[in-house]
Design a protein around this motif. Structure first.
Motif, short mmCIF file in Angstrom:
data_model
loop_
_atom_site.label_atom_id
_atom_site.label_comp_id
_atom_site.label_asym_id
_atom_site.label_seq_id
_atom_site.Cartn_x
_atom_site.Cartn_y
_atom_site.Cartn_z
N MET A 77 -19.67 -15.86 36.11
CA MET A 77 -18.40 -15.15 35.95
C MET A 77 -16.95 -15.92 36.72
N MET A 78 -16.12 -15.93 36.00
CA MET A 78 -14.77 -16.64 36.39
C MET A 78 -14.19 -15.49 37.53
N ASN A 79 -13.37 -16.34 38.21
CA ASN A 79 -12.65 -15.57 39.26
C ASN A 79 -12.14 -14.39 38.78
N THR A 80 -12.85 -13.33 39.53
CA THR A 80 -12.76 -11.83 38.86
C THR A 80 -11.18 -11.59 39.01
N ARG A 81 -10.73 -11.54 40.41
CA ARG A 81 -9.48 -11.14 40.65
C ARG A 81 -8.55 -11.61 39.72
N LYS A 82 -8.46 -12.98 39.48
CA LYS A 82 -7.34 -13.33 38.46
C LYS A 82 -7.58 -12.57 37.28
N THR A 83 -8.80 -12.81 36.70
CA THR A 83 -9.00 -12.06 35.29
C THR A 83 -8.47 -10.64 35.69
N GLU A 84 -8.65 -9.83 36.38
CA GLU A 84 -8.32 -8.62 36.55
C GLU A 84 -6.73 -8.51 36.38
N ILE A 85 -5.98 -9.40 37.32
CA ILE A 85 -4.59 -9.59 37.26
C ILE A 85 -3.88 -9.68 36.06
N LEU A 86 -4.46 -10.71 35.29
CA LEU A 86 -3.89 -11.09 34.09
C LEU A 86 -4.21 -9.96 33.26
N MET B 132 -22.76 -24.05 36.32
CA MET B 132 -22.78 -23.59 35.00
C MET B 132 -23.99 -24.15 34.40
N PRO B 133 -24.36 -23.56 33.29
CA PRO B 133 -25.54 -23.74 32.50
C PRO B 133 -25.24 -25.24 31.78
N SER B 134 -23.83 -25.17 31.38
CA SER B 134 -23.66 -26.50 30.77
C SER B 134 -23.67 -27.83 31.58
N GLU B 135 -23.84 -27.36 32.94
CA GLU B 135 -24.04 -28.78 33.97
C GLU B 135 -25.39 -28.90 34.27
N LEU B 136 -26.19 -28.13 33.91
CA LEU B 136 -27.77 -28.45 34.00
C LEU B 136 -28.41 -29.41 32.89
N SER B 137 -29.35 -29.95 33.60
CA SER B 137 -30.05 -30.93 32.47
C SER B 137 -31.23 -29.94 31.80
N GLY B 138 -31.95 -30.48 30.75
CA GLY B 138 -32.78 -29.33 29.99
C GLY B 138 -33.74 -28.76 30.93
N GLY B 139 -34.63 -29.73 31.92
CA GLY B 139 -35.46 -29.14 32.62
C GLY B 139 -35.06 -28.25 33.51
N MET B 140 -33.83 -28.54 34.16
CA MET B 140 -33.30 -27.50 35.28
C MET B 140 -33.03 -26.24 34.58
N ALA B 141 -32.45 -26.41 33.22
CA ALA B 141 -31.86 -24.97 32.60
C ALA B 141 -33.48 -24.20 32.42
N ARG B 142 -34.54 -24.82 32.22
CA ARG B 142 -35.53 -24.09 31.85
C ARG B 142 -36.10 -23.43 33.23
N ARG B 143 -35.98 -24.24 34.15
CA ARG B 143 -36.23 -23.76 35.47
C ARG B 143 -35.68 -22.55 35.93
N THR C 240 -24.29 -18.50 28.72
CA THR C 240 -23.30 -19.54 28.87
C THR C 240 -22.27 -19.28 29.69
N ASP C 241 -21.76 -18.15 29.69
CA ASP C 241 -20.42 -17.75 30.39
C ASP C 241 -20.55 -17.26 31.68
N MET C 242 -21.89 -17.27 32.31
CA MET C 242 -22.40 -17.20 33.67
C MET C 242 -22.65 -18.41 34.59
N ASN C 243 -22.69 -18.41 35.64
CA ASN C 243 -23.18 -19.71 36.44
C ASN C 243 -24.63 -19.19 36.86
N VAL C 244 -25.55 -20.13 37.38
CA VAL C 244 -26.83 -19.90 37.67
C VAL C 244 -27.01 -18.75 38.30
N TYR C 245 -26.31 -18.49 39.28
CA TYR C 245 -26.68 -17.31 40.31
C TYR C 245 -26.57 -15.99 39.38
#
Lengths: 271, 257, 156
Positions: free
Chosen positions: C1-10, A141-152, A98-103
């Protein structure tokens, strides 16, 4: 290396218990290479547990599980990790980080296991995203995805390392008809184009039987029937008939085991 | 009566089982340290969540605690005509006790509960399982960086707390109540010892940092993977780490001073 | 991952703030003990009474700290306290007939050793012994002497 005619997953006499409850009581199963195998059964029959057993996350009480000729139950941790790199698993709700985006989610296994350059990773991730049709959702971000998209997305992550086999844990539950159709098509297409072997755990008869080459029906810790979906529909087994046609009563009774109804009512009155 | 004894036995057994699991987990976390030290970005990211996000509450509380100490200390000391020693009182209370202890309590409430909730939710949403299936050890990838970040952050936070608190005492004592500034600082310097007071305070805060993060990470990892289980685990983190901090503080104080 | 540069600076700022705080505690709040126990030279002095003096208490001359008390022991034959004083090596020109007294910083403050220079040409060396000492002022004794003098006056 290994003979391609042998099944990819070979389960023999597998037993597993949780507490006092037997989940599996001596089941045998063969998952053929290059095929889609569906494992079906009513809720609570431990279908998900079976996937975890194959993945080596839990150890069985007895019996053997061979994946590509390797005995999973006796592997050391590092050998198990080596094997798991060749397995992909799609969890029921996607289980995206959850703390990372899709990519980054799709890049995650690649970054962890290889030393590829960011440029290479970008190419790989873009390819996987294109397969599941979510190239445009790269920065969500995962929280912005619908259930089906999250599964994909989770599917794209699972195939990021080009596994030899995919396991799907209830991929169809809680999906609207469109995303359901998308998933069904994706599972079948991925299996055929990437030369995967797929195991689909499900209780959605229609979807599962539409893509499965072989179906195993589980109940009460045993395999009650197996064969192609056509064979099962036509089989004489009472159980298969009830499940495949969704009948409310049959070998799986409508009532939870209880004392006699009349007796129950009378005893309530006497209290 | 028999039920009571059975209940006692049951809770005793669960307690020791949990303790055992916590110890095993601690070993596994430590085993992951060398590997994770090569991956600084992971630790830096966690330092942000664990450390940077706790700074504000530490600054504010530290300043207020210092101001209260200045006020209370002044009222007591002025009766003896010894208000010049206000600096000594404020700085010793902060450096030896309040800095490490209060900062650790705040840390447990702010960062510890967040850690438990985060890890518990990762478990409940099968993220940890998914990592395992991707052949990634969640203990090394998720728990170890968080643990290290807590271990690094805690002494820094405690030092910030003490320093800000001493300034708070200065603000009230010197700025508002008119204690001589020179006396405030020079008396302090004459009585506070680098090794006996400051170093021991730092050691305390390191111990608290290890214990709080350990409890937080364990509770999250051991949580029942449902929303109810996670919320209970979060509460347990705060309660257990607060008790652990206060208990350990007594033991450490008895050994050190 | 949030803005890495900002994180690192903080994070960088956070670590810097923590280190500055530690540094401030070390330099500004405590008396950073720069000289270790081996540096400088050691002299001894015996006192009749050292009540309140502690190891590490400051040793001053003309109000400037030039050393610390390194050891306090008791002489069982002469019933005196033996105080070892370590003086920083840069103050090596103290005359041999320097005298030592024990003072109190303020009325309730801590005890320290005050040194007063004599006129001798020779300088103090390591392991030398101070001859002239004046003991710690014990408040009770002082008060009783004060009260006694009043009683004496009354008798006259």
């Amino acid at each position: 290396m290994t003979d391609t005619s042998t099944p990819l997953v070979e389960i023999r006499n597998l037993s597993f218990a949780r507490g006092d409850r037997m989940i599996f009581d001596g089941i045998d199963m063969d998952i053929q290479r290059g095929k889609v195998t569906a494992i079906m059964g009513p809720s609570g029959t431990g279908k998900t547990t079976l996937l975890r057993l194959i993945g080596g996350q839990i150890k069985p009480l007895s019996g053997t599980i061979k994946v590509d000729g390797i005995e999973v139950t006796k592997l050391s941790r590092s050998a198990l990790f080596q094997l798991r790199k060749r397995m992909g698993m799609l969890f029921q709700n996607g289980a995206l980080l959850t703390d990372m985006n899709v990519y980054d989610n799709i890049a995650f296994p690649i970054r962890e296991h290889t030393q590829l350059s960011e440029k290479m990773i970008r190419t790989l991730v873009t390819m996987k995203l294109q397969v599941v049709g979510l190239r445009g959702a790269r920065d969500l971000m995962p929280s912005e995805l619908s259930g089906g998209m999250a599964r994909r997305v989770a599917l794209a992550r699972a195939i990021a390392l080009d596994p030899m086999m995919m396991m799907y844990d209830e991929p169809f539950t809680g999906q609207d008809p469109i995303s359901l159709g998308v998933l069904v098509r994706l599972i079948r297409e991925l299996n055929d184009t990437l030369g995967l072997t797929s195991i689909v755990v499900s209780h959605d008869i229609e979807e599962a039987s539409s893509i499965a080459d072989t179906i195993y029906l589980l109940s009460g810790g045993k395999v009650v029937a197996h064969g192609s979906s056509k064979a099962l529909h036509e089989s004489g087994s009472e159980w298969a008939k009830q499940f495949m046609n969704g009948l409310p009563d049959g070998p799986v009774p409508f009532h939870y085991p209880a004392i006699d109804y009349a007796e129950d009512l009378l005893s309530a009155g006497s209290k | 009566m028999l039920n009571f004894i059975q209940g006692l036995g049951h809770s005793g057994l669960t307690f020791f089982q949990r303790l055992g699991r916590a110890n095993i987990l601690f070993g596994q976390i430590l085993a992951g340290v060398p590997g994770i030290l090569l991956r600084w970005p992971l630790i830096i990211q966690q330092l942000y969540y664990v450390g940077v996000l706790s700074v504000l509450i530490i600054l504010v509380s530290g300043f207020f605690v210092g101001m209260v100490l200045g006020l209370q200390g002044y009222n007591i000391l002025v009766d003896f005509g010894a208000e010049e020693t206000l600096g000594v009182m404020v700085s010793l209370s902060l450096v030896r006790e309040l800095g490490p202890v209060v900062a650790a309590l705040l840390f447990a409430g702010r960062a510890g509960s967040a850690l438990t909730a985060e890890i518990g939710l990762m478990k409940a949403t099968e993220q940890l399982s998914a990592m395992e299936m991707m052949a990634i050890d969640p203990i090394r990838r998720v728990l170890t960086p968080r643990f290290l970040a807590g271990f690094i952050s805690m002494p820094l936070l405690a030092a910030i707390f003490s320093a800000v608190g001493i300034m708070g005492g200065d603000f009230v004592g010197v700025g508002l109540l008119g204690v001589d500034e020179g006396a405030y600082w020079s008396q302090m310097q004459a009585s506070v010892d680098l090794y006996d007071d400051i170093l021991n305070g730092v050691i305390k805060s390191i111990v608290f940092g290890v214990v709080v993060t350990w409890i937080a990470v364990f509770e999250g990892y051991d949580a029942i993977p449902t929303s109810e289980g996670v919320s209970r685990a979060t509460t347990r983190t705060v309660v257990h780490s607060s008790l652990a901090i206060l208990g350990l503080d007594f033991i450490l104080t008895a050994i050190m001073f | 991952m949030m803005n890495t540069r900002k994180t690192e600076i903080l994070v960088g700022l956070f670590i810097a703030a923590g280190l500055v705080a530690l540094f401030m505690l070390a330099m500004k709040v405590s008396n950073l003990n720069i000289y270790s126990d081996d540096s400088g030279y050691e002299i001894t002095a015996s006192f009749e009474n050292v009540s309140g003096l502690k190891v590490k208490s400051p040793v001053e001359m003309a109000g400037v700290r030039i050393g610390r008390v390194s050891d306090i022991s008791f002489d069982g034959e002469r019933f005196e306290a033996i105080v070892k004083i370590r003086i920083e090596s840069k103050y090596n020109t103290l005359p041999k007939d320097t005298s030592a007294s024990i003072y109190t910083a303020g009325l309730l403050g801590e005890k320290y050793v005050g040194l007063e220079p004599g006129g001798d040409e020779e300088n103090l060396q390591d392991k030398d012994k101070l001859k002239l000492t004046q003991s710690s002022l014990v408040l009770e004794k002082l008060i009783s002497r004060f009260v006694d003098s009043f009683i004496d006056k009354d008798k006259k």
